[in-house]
Design a protein around this motif. Structure first.
Motif, mmCIF file in Angstrom:
data_model
loop_
_atom_site.group_PDB
_atom_site.id
_atom_site.type_symbol
_atom_site.label_atom_id
_atom_site.label_comp_id
_atom_site.label_asym_id
_atom_site.label_seq_id
_atom_site.Cartn_x
_atom_site.Cartn_y
_atom_site.Cartn_z
ATOM 1 N N UNK A 497 0.841 -1.199 0.000
ATOM 2 C CA UNK A 497 0.000 0.000 0.000
ATOM 3 C C UNK A 497 0.878 1.252 0.000
ATOM 4 N N UNK A 498 1.910 1.270 0.851
ATOM 5 C CA UNK A 498 2.784 2.434 0.925
ATOM 6 C C UNK A 498 3.579 2.617 -0.365
ATOM 7 N N UNK A 499 3.987 1.496 -0.982
ATOM 8 C CA UNK A 499 4.724 1.592 -2.250
ATOM 9 C C UNK A 499 3.835 2.188 -3.333
ATOM 10 N N UNK A 500 2.621 1.705 -3.432
ATOM 11 C CA UNK A 500 1.688 2.211 -4.444
ATOM 12 C C UNK A 500 1.376 3.689 -4.193
ATOM 13 N N UNK A 501 1.147 4.042 -2.930
ATOM 14 C CA UNK A 501 0.809 5.427 -2.596
ATOM 15 C C UNK A 501 1.973 6.376 -2.870
ATOM 16 N N UNK A 502 3.157 5.984 -2.410
ATOM 17 C CA UNK A 502 4.314 6.869 -2.516
ATOM 18 C C UNK A 502 4.789 7.030 -3.954
ATOM 19 N N UNK A 503 4.848 5.917 -4.701
ATOM 20 C CA UNK A 503 5.363 5.940 -6.070
ATOM 21 C C UNK A 503 4.266 6.145 -7.102
ATOM 22 N N UNK A 504 3.018 6.265 -6.629
ATOM 23 C CA UNK A 504 1.872 6.455 -7.509
ATOM 24 C C UNK A 504 1.816 5.394 -8.605
ATOM 25 N N UNK A 505 1.900 4.139 -8.173
ATOM 26 C CA UNK A 505 1.824 2.998 -9.093
ATOM 27 C C UNK A 505 0.363 2.798 -9.476
#
Length: 862
Positions: A497-505
């Protein structure tokens, strides 16, 4: 023991015949034990014939009551789909044995078929004892033993208002819970001076009584049933009790214990006990060495008839080992029990009543909270047994320690926090020989040979019985090498979730290629990570710039079956439609539209506990047509198919109710329209009650709101279902704005940090610091996240679009709603219905397939 009878010719063949009479839980366990030992027709080692009285193969009688919680008879089955065929076992359902000829070594079935045997195994179980009182056969009297009993009770209860259960033991209280769940006012009549007299002592019975009475059940202990009263039509109208009182009831369930089914053994001359039960030795052989008896029908070598499944399993294993040519013995079994009755944890183990000479009791009792704990300690300090009511978390550790000296003072194990305890004794304190799973007699050492729970279940069967050992098994498993979601990602759901949110995946493929395990990159993912990542991207769509429509492009391939067609798949391949009805408020005009749609498409209609109307029986190709009419009338998706907000139910509040102190309907509507479509790790349910009388049942929801004279109290982390949990108070006396702000923060923090398929209740108990930590974060902003959490909710509200409105207005999106891609106009021929109560239901005969004739042996009668 007498000499063996003269064997027939079949005994001299290479493949002897084993006939098993009875196919309950113990009979099935015996077949599994034969398979484990290679004594099967498929292996060429034996012919195995199984005669089953009931119309279905073995099912989980321990979890029988879960039928009323939504589990189907098929869900309760203990037989793997191809188990019989794979091993070559011959199963004859609905065809019980009616006679045994020991001299000729044959068994006759009700169908007339005659089966010769070399070895006969009787697993006939027990039958419910019905006290010989006048009126016991009146219409409306039932027993509580089989699925057919439950089906009959369920049907009769539709015309009843009040029920009574005769018997306050394990099964009696389960039956009482079932009647209460069916909407009946319920009485429990127990002849003994307390409930569960075999398992718990006086103190435990008192704690259990208080808790059950608080649930609205009427309990009558120390009295017996003198007569069941019936009207002129032969139907139950009441009960007369031994103390001279009477009860007005419409339905009676007898659950006053069981008796061994030994009639077949009696009729063929086998030795039986004075009080019943087929006499067996330590090898489970009867007075005829060619005949074995296992389970509840057997009087074991220690002189006891065991009414629990675990001893029956041990007998099944012993008999199978002996029949296979090995050595084994059953000399007695542990009678420990742990279960949840009416939502109350109850456990007893060892010498629970302190019968051992010189033993001492260490007791903690809290009448207010319904908690009672007693440990029985021997003169040498060894733990002899115990009773736990209301809080049985330590059962899994204490029971295996029976017979050993505790490593800490016993009072530390019963006292609550702040009063000298409790001390958590982890499984590491147990020796390797400690039995963790009493159902299958599996030790800690055997469990620790494996590294995952699925592996433990498959290789040892531990955890597949009553389930009370699962918590301890989980604690015994080594931590994973990483916290990865699955074999494709080395990260947990919250980390992804944090990866998707931070990197806007915005796509699964790019996330897998950039952050997946090396061996998974470039692949398609798995059934664990695809819907999980799909849900994460959907919940973050407004923030990261992804499409909020879950069936757009790559997102469509990530969805579970229900999301794939924006509807709930039902058992016959049809789908259900659930339009949103915010707060349960609906106009007459909209009610008429739902009725017209249901009538025109021939749908089954049902009002749900979530204050919505479900429409069942739509074919997939009909979904767009139905939703076009609903959307035109102002309805939108209720998201019953998604891991998202389902409903926010409400009472009528101060607008109509003389007890209401706030406008609960308005608040429920506002909140449901705010959080509709919010994707989460699991489904979300809520309710708003207009006063402390709590008619909307808000404390059983993921987030619940209860009105006060000063504002609103917010409760979080509740749920119903199989493991109900009351929600905890997060904040109180909130204004409207404060309430909405805290719910925004709570939901977004949950979505951000929860694991895959983790309800708020489980998340709240798992997360470090629990409720206090969550309060610090969302109320006091201890992590400085609140502004961001609020902004993300604002993004969600602004970006919401009704999925069905978008679908029916897009011809390309509509193309997926067909049964056959190569014949889009052809309906599914397997989706058929039959009439029931002026509506429809799935054609179960069509689902079951053709009825197969009972197989008979060459040369036998049929």
């Amino acid at each position: 023991m007498p000499e063996p009878t003269t064997p027939n010719a079949l005994a001299h063949t290479a493949a002897p015949t084993i006939v098993v009479v009875g196919h309950g839980m113990v009979g099935q366990r015996f077949l599994e034990a034969l398979a484990d030992r290679g004594l099967t027709p498929a292996a060429g080692a034996a012919r195995v014939v199984v005669l089953c009285e009931e119309p279905r193969p073995a099912y989980d009688r321990v979890r029988l009551t879960s039928y009323f919680d939504g589990r189907s008879p098929e869900d309760l089955s203990l037989v793997e789909r191809d188990f019989m065929e794979r091993h070559g076992f011959e199963l004859y359902v609905g065809d019980p044995a009616t006679g045994v000829d020991r001299a000729g070594r044959t068994v006759t079935a009700r169908s007339g078929a005659v089966f010769p045997y070399d070895t006969l195994v009787l697993a006939t179980g027990s039958y419910p004892f019905v006290p010989p009182v006048p009126g016991k056969d009146a219409r409306g009297c039932f027993v509580y033993r089989t699925i057919e009993d439950l089906l009959a009770i369920e049907e009769y209860a539709k015309g009843a208002a009040t029920g009574a259960v005769v018997g306050g033991g394990l099964l009696g209280l389960e039956a009482a819970g079932a009647l209460k769940g069916l909407g009946l006012s319920t009485h429990v009549v127990e002849f003994a001076p307390r409930l569960m007299p075999v398992q718990v002592d006086e103190g435990g019975g008192a704690a259990l009584l208080r808790t059950i009475e608080d649930m609205g059940l009427a309990v009558h202990t120390g009295v017996g049933t003198q007569e069941v009263l019936a009207g002129a039509d032969g139907a139950v109208t009441g009960m007369a009790l031994s103390d001279g009182s009477s009860l007005a009831v419409d339905l009676v369930v007898f659950s006053a214990g069981v008796r061994p089914r030994d009639q077949l053994a009696r009729e063929c001359g086998l030795a039986v006990g004075e009080r019943g039960g087929i006499v067996v030795d330590e090898e489970c052989r009867t007075s005829d060495p060619a005949v074995f008896a296992i389970g509840e029908c057997a009087l074991a070598a220690d002189g006891r008839v065991y009414g629990l499944v675990a001893p029956g399993y041990e007998m099944a294993l012993a008999a199978a080992e002996v029949i296979a040519g090995g050595r084994s013995a059953f000399t007695g079994a542990d009678l420990s029990t742990k279960l949840k009755l009416l939502g109350v944890d109850v456990a007893s183990f060892g010498d629970a009543h302190g019968a051992t000479e010189g033993s001492l009791d260490v007791v903690y009792s809290d009448a207010r909270s319904g908690v009672y704990k007693k440990l029985v300690i021997g003169r040498d300090g060894a733990l002899l047994g115990g009773v736990l009511v209301g809080d049985a978390d330590q059962y899994g550790t204490l029971r295996p320690m029976t017979g050993t000296v505790l490593p800490v003072a016993p009072e530390q194990l019963v006292l609550p926090a702040g009063a000298g305890g409790p001390v958590a004794l982890g499984p590491s304190a147990l020796p390797d020989e400690a039995v963790i799973c009493s159902c299958h007699n599996v030790t800690k050492g055997a469990i620790c040979e494996h590294t995952t729970l699925p592996e433990v279940k498959k290789c040892t069967k531990a955890g597949t019985g009553c389930g009370s050992c699962l918590k301890v098994i989980g604690q015994l498993m080594p931590p994973p090498a990483d916290a990865g979601l699955c074999g494709c990602f080395p990260y947990s759901r919250s980390e992804l979730y944090e990866i998707v949110r931070t990197l806007e995946v915005t796509s699964f493929a790019s996330l897998l290629d950039s952050h997946g395990r090396e061996e998974a990159r470039g692949g398609d993912g798995c059934e664990v990570c695809k819907p999980t990542v799909g849900s994460v991207i959907a919940s973050l769509a407004p923030t990261v710039g992804a499409s909020g429509y879950v069936l757009d492009g790559e997102q469509a391939a990530l969805q579970d079956t229900n999301d794939h067609f924006l509807a709930n798949l039902q058992r016959n391949g049809s789908y259900s439609i659930v339009p949103r009805i915010p707060g349960g408020e609906i106009t007459p005009e909209k009610l008429i539209v739902i009725g017209e749609v249901a009538r025109d498409f021939g749908l089954y209609t049902k009002i749900t506990g979530g204050q919505r109307i479900d429409l069942f029986g739509a074919r997939v190709d009909q979904l767009p047509q139905i939703w076009t009419r609903l959307v035109d009338a102002g309805f939108e998706s209720g998201h019953a198919y998604g891991k998202s907000l389902r409903t926010i139910k409400s009472c009528v509040g101060q607008t109509w109710c003389r007890y209401g102190v706030q406008d609960s309907v308005r608040m429920a509507i506002d909140l449901e329209l705010r959080y509709r479509g919010l994707r989460a790790p699991h489904k979300l349910k809520s309710a708003v009650s207009g006063c402390a009388r709590e008619c909307a049942e808000a404390r059983g929801k993921d987030f619940g709101i209860i009105a006060t004279a000063q504002g609103w109290n917010l409760y979080v982390g509740g749920n119903g279902g199989a493991t109900p949990r009351h929600a905890d108070l997060l904040a109180q006396d909130l204004s409207d704005a404060e309430l909405v702000r805290l719910i925004d923060r709570f939901l977004m923090f949950y979505i951000r940090t929860a694991d895959r398929l983790e309800r708020t209740s489980a998340w709240l108990e798992r997360i470090d610091g629990g409720l206090d930590h969550v309060r610090d974060v969302v109320v006091h902003d201890s992590l400085g996240l609140c502004e961001e959490l609020e902004r993300m909710m604002t993004d969600h509200v602004a970006g919401y679009r009704d999925e069905w409105a978008e679908t029916i207005n897009d011809p390309e999106r509509l193309r997926r709603f067909v049964t056959f891609v190569n014949a889009p106009d052809a309906p599914d021929p397997s989706v058929k219905f039959v009439p029931e109560r002026d509506q429809i239901k799935p054609d179960l005969e069509l689902l079951a397939g053709p009825v197969l004739a009972v197989r008979t042996l060459e040369g036998t009668a049929s």
